[in-house]
Design a protein around this motif. Structure first.
Motif, PDB file in Angstrom:
ATOM      1  N   GLU A 218       0.539  -1.512   0.528  1.00  0.00           N
ATOM      2  CA  GLU A 218       0.058  -0.135   0.063  1.00  0.00           C
ATOM      3  C   GLU A 218       1.282   1.250   0.009  1.00  0.00           C
ATOM      4  OE1 GLU A 218      -3.167   2.213   3.676  1.00  0.00           O
ATOM      5  OE2 GLU A 218      -2.867   0.435   2.765  1.00  0.00           O
ATOM      6  N   TYR A 219       1.760   1.403   0.543  1.00  0.00           N
ATOM      7  CA  TYR A 219       2.834   2.355   1.279  1.00  0.00           C
ATOM      8  C   TYR A 219       3.224   2.926  -0.688  1.00  0.00           C
ATOM      9  CZ  TYR A 219       6.210   5.772   2.687  1.00  0.00           C
ATOM     10  OH  TYR A 219       7.304   6.388   2.298  1.00  0.00           O
ATOM     11  N   ILE A 220       4.454   1.837  -1.021  1.00  0.00           N
ATOM     12  CA  ILE A 220       4.688   1.835  -1.828  1.00  0.00           C
ATOM     13  C   ILE A 220       3.737   2.323  -3.487  1.00  0.00           C
ATOM     14  CG2 ILE A 220       6.070   0.614  -3.863  1.00  0.00           C
ATOM     15  CD1 ILE A 220       7.271  -1.130  -2.326  1.00  0.00           C
TER      16      ILE A 220
ATOM     17  N   ALA B  94      10.075  -6.004  -9.643  1.00  0.00           N
ATOM     18  CA  ALA B  94      11.453  -5.028  -9.921  1.00  0.00           C
ATOM     19  C   ALA B  94      11.567  -4.285  -9.242  1.00  0.00           C
ATOM     20  CB  ALA B  94      12.368  -5.999 -10.922  1.00  0.00           C
ATOM     21  N   LEU B  95      11.293  -3.530  -8.169  1.00  0.00           N
ATOM     22  CA  LEU B  95      11.037  -1.903  -8.358  1.00  0.00           C
ATOM     23  C   LEU B  95      12.334  -1.051  -9.130  1.00  0.00           C
ATOM     24  CD1 LEU B  95      10.203  -2.490  -4.248  1.00  0.00           C
ATOM     25  CD2 LEU B  95       8.562  -1.933  -6.527  1.00  0.00           C
ATOM     26  N   PHE B  96      13.238  -1.828  -8.535  1.00  0.00           N
ATOM     27  CA  PHE B  96      14.560  -0.773  -8.939  1.00  0.00           C
ATOM     28  C   PHE B  96      14.428  -0.670 -10.399  1.00  0.00           C
ATOM     29  CE2 PHE B  96      15.502  -1.379  -4.655  1.00  0.00           C
ATOM     30  CZ  PHE B  96      16.424  -0.014  -4.879  1.00  0.00           C
ATOM     31  N   GLU B  97      14.658  -2.334 -11.256  1.00  0.00           N
ATOM     32  CA  GLU B  97      14.691  -2.272 -12.364  1.00  0.00           C
ATOM     33  C   GLU B  97      13.279  -1.324 -13.183  1.00  0.00           C
ATOM     34  OE1 GLU B  97      14.771  -6.679 -13.263  1.00  0.00           O
ATOM     35  OE2 GLU B  97      16.579  -6.686 -11.981  1.00  0.00           O
ATOM     36  N   GLU B  98      12.089  -1.369 -13.045  1.00  0.00           N
ATOM     37  CA  GLU B  98      10.975  -0.987 -13.294  1.00  0.00           C
ATOM     38  C   GLU B  98      10.686   0.325 -13.087  1.00  0.00           C
ATOM     39  OE1 GLU B  98       8.884  -2.579 -15.364  1.00  0.00           O
ATOM     40  OE2 GLU B  98       9.342  -4.667 -14.994  1.00  0.00           O
ATOM     41  N   GLY B  99      11.584   1.063 -12.367  1.00  0.00           N
ATOM     42  CA  GLY B  99      11.948   2.289 -12.218  1.00  0.00           C
ATOM     43  C   GLY B  99      10.654   3.329 -11.354  1.00  0.00           C
ATOM     44  N   ILE B 100      10.251   1.941 -10.121  1.00  0.00           N
ATOM     45  CA  ILE B 100       9.409   2.463  -8.821  1.00  0.00           C
ATOM     46  C   ILE B 100      10.225   3.097  -8.223  1.00  0.00           C
ATOM     47  CG2 ILE B 100       7.346   1.778  -7.838  1.00  0.00           C
ATOM     48  CD1 ILE B 100       7.380  -0.635  -9.749  1.00  0.00           C
ATOM     49  N   ILE B 101      11.186   3.089  -7.560  1.00  0.00           N
ATOM     50  CA  ILE B 101      11.794   2.848  -6.722  1.00  0.00           C
ATOM     51  C   ILE B 101      13.664   3.311  -7.772  1.00  0.00           C
ATOM     52  CG2 ILE B 101      10.479   2.719  -4.683  1.00  0.00           C
ATOM     53  CD1 ILE B 101      12.491   0.971  -4.191  1.00  0.00           C
ATOM     54  N   ASP B 102      14.305   5.019  -6.795  1.00  0.00           N
ATOM     55  CA  ASP B 102      15.761   4.947  -6.595  1.00  0.00           C
ATOM     56  C   ASP B 102      16.379   5.060  -5.072  1.00  0.00           C
ATOM     57  OD1 ASP B 102      15.387   7.221  -5.550  1.00  0.00           O
ATOM     58  OD2 ASP B 102      15.171   8.146  -7.568  1.00  0.00           O
ATOM     59  N   SER B 103      17.870   4.962  -5.809  1.00  0.00           N
ATOM     60  CA  SER B 103      18.118   5.212  -4.169  1.00  0.00           C
ATOM     61  C   SER B 103      17.620   6.429  -3.222  1.00  0.00           C
ATOM     62  CB  SER B 103      19.702   4.957  -4.112  1.00  0.00           C
ATOM     63  OG  SER B 103      20.297   6.388  -5.608  1.00  0.00           O
TER      64      SER B 103
ATOM     65  N   LEU C  71      11.488   4.620   2.420  1.00  0.00           N
ATOM     66  CA  LEU C  71      10.976   2.990   2.289  1.00  0.00           C
ATOM     67  C   LEU C  71      11.743   2.945   3.338  1.00  0.00           C
ATOM     68  CD1 LEU C  71       9.424   0.711   1.558  1.00  0.00           C
ATOM     69  CD2 LEU C  71      11.774  -0.047   0.408  1.00  0.00           C
ATOM     70  N   VAL C  72      12.939   2.839   3.532  1.00  0.00           N
ATOM     71  CA  VAL C  72      13.857   2.418   5.528  1.00  0.00           C
ATOM     72  C   VAL C  72      12.462   3.478   6.129  1.00  0.00           C
ATOM     73  CG1 VAL C  72      15.341   2.383   6.058  1.00  0.00           C
ATOM     74  CG2 VAL C  72      16.155   2.056   4.193  1.00  0.00           C
ATOM     75  N   LYS C  73      12.765   4.622   5.728  1.00  0.00           N
ATOM     76  CA  LYS C  73      12.373   5.486   7.208  1.00  0.00           C
ATOM     77  C   LYS C  73      11.389   5.351   7.761  1.00  0.00           C
ATOM     78  CE  LYS C  73      14.632   9.868   6.133  1.00  0.00           C
ATOM     79  NZ  LYS C  73      15.189  11.159   5.868  1.00  0.00           N
ATOM     80  N   PHE C  74      10.011   4.543   6.110  1.00  0.00           N
ATOM     81  CA  PHE C  74       8.788   4.633   6.899  1.00  0.00           C
ATOM     82  C   PHE C  74       8.812   3.050   7.330  1.00  0.00           C
ATOM     83  CE2 PHE C  74       5.756   0.916   5.348  1.00  0.00           C
ATOM     84  CZ  PHE C  74       4.180   1.548   5.256  1.00  0.00           C
ATOM     85  N   LEU C  75       9.804   2.136   6.949  1.00  0.00           N
ATOM     86  CA  LEU C  75       9.965   0.371   7.311  1.00  0.00           C
ATOM     87  C   LEU C  75      10.353   0.926   9.107  1.00  0.00           C
ATOM     88  CD1 LEU C  75      11.827  -1.612   4.852  1.00  0.00           C
ATOM     89  CD2 LEU C  75       9.389  -1.456   5.324  1.00  0.00           C
ATOM     90  N   GLU C  76      11.429   2.032   9.361  1.00  0.00           N
ATOM     91  CA  GLU C  76      11.415   1.717  10.705  1.00  0.00           C
ATOM     92  C   GLU C  76      10.267   2.917  11.771  1.00  0.00           C
ATOM     93  OE1 GLU C  76      16.457   2.541  10.725  1.00  0.00           O
ATOM     94  OE2 GLU C  76      14.856   4.224  10.069  1.00  0.00           O
ATOM     95  N   LYS C  77       9.875   3.509  11.084  1.00  0.00           N
ATOM     96  CA  LYS C  77       8.715   3.722  11.941  1.00  0.00           C
ATOM     97  C   LYS C  77       7.635   2.801  12.267  1.00  0.00           C
ATOM     98  CE  LYS C  77       6.007   8.214  11.813  1.00  0.00           C
ATOM     99  NZ  LYS C  77       5.653   9.353  11.413  1.00  0.00           N
ATOM    100  N   THR C  78       6.944   2.533  10.834  1.00  0.00           N
ATOM    101  CA  THR C  78       5.985   1.334  11.045  1.00  0.00           C
ATOM    102  C   THR C  78       6.352   0.081  11.691  1.00  0.00           C
ATOM    103  OG1 THR C  78       5.581   2.651   9.057  1.00  0.00           O
ATOM    104  CG2 THR C  78       4.284   0.183   9.531  1.00  0.00           C
ATOM    105  N   PHE C  79       6.889  -0.372  11.912  1.00  0.00           N
ATOM    106  CA  PHE C  79       7.589  -1.471  12.310  1.00  0.00           C
ATOM    107  C   PHE C  79       8.312  -1.392  13.640  1.00  0.00           C
ATOM    108  CE2 PHE C  79       6.539  -3.108   7.602  1.00  0.00           C
ATOM    109  CZ  PHE C  79       4.827  -3.158   7.979  1.00  0.00           C
TER     110      PHE C  79
END
Length: 84
Positions: free
Chosen positions: A9-11, A28-37, A43-51
């Motif tokens: 949902e977040y992505i 493939a999130l990087f290969e499809e151009g959905i996310i980059d570095s 995304l990492v900040k979201f994961l840390e905060k959420t979980f």
């Protein structure tokens, strides 16, 4: 909501700019151009905060965040390790 659904949902909300794109657990999130570095950092900040996990500097490896399935495994591993 479980890890997979929460991450999906977040992505979808944050990074899917083309609404017709299909997002599966194996996309493939990087290969499809959905996310980059830079998006990975967000995304990492979201994961840390959420979980309530901490992603160590040595864990900032794109392979861990390549698909929703891999993100789910990474988070589940962090949660399991945290409980021990």
């Amino acid at each position: 909501m479980n890890v997979r659904d929460t991450v999906s949902e977040y992505i979808s909300r944050k990074f899917l700019h083309e609404r017709f794109q299909t997002l599966t657990i194996a996309t493939a999130l990087f290969e499809e151009g959905i996310i980059d570095s830079m998006a990975m950092l967000d995304l990492v900040k979201f994961l840390e905060k959420t979980f309530y996990i901490t992603v160590e500097d040595r864990e900032y490896i794109p392979d861990y965040f390549a698909t929703i399935e891999r993100i789910e495994l990474f988070v589940q591993n962090k949660l399991t390790t945290k409980k021990q």
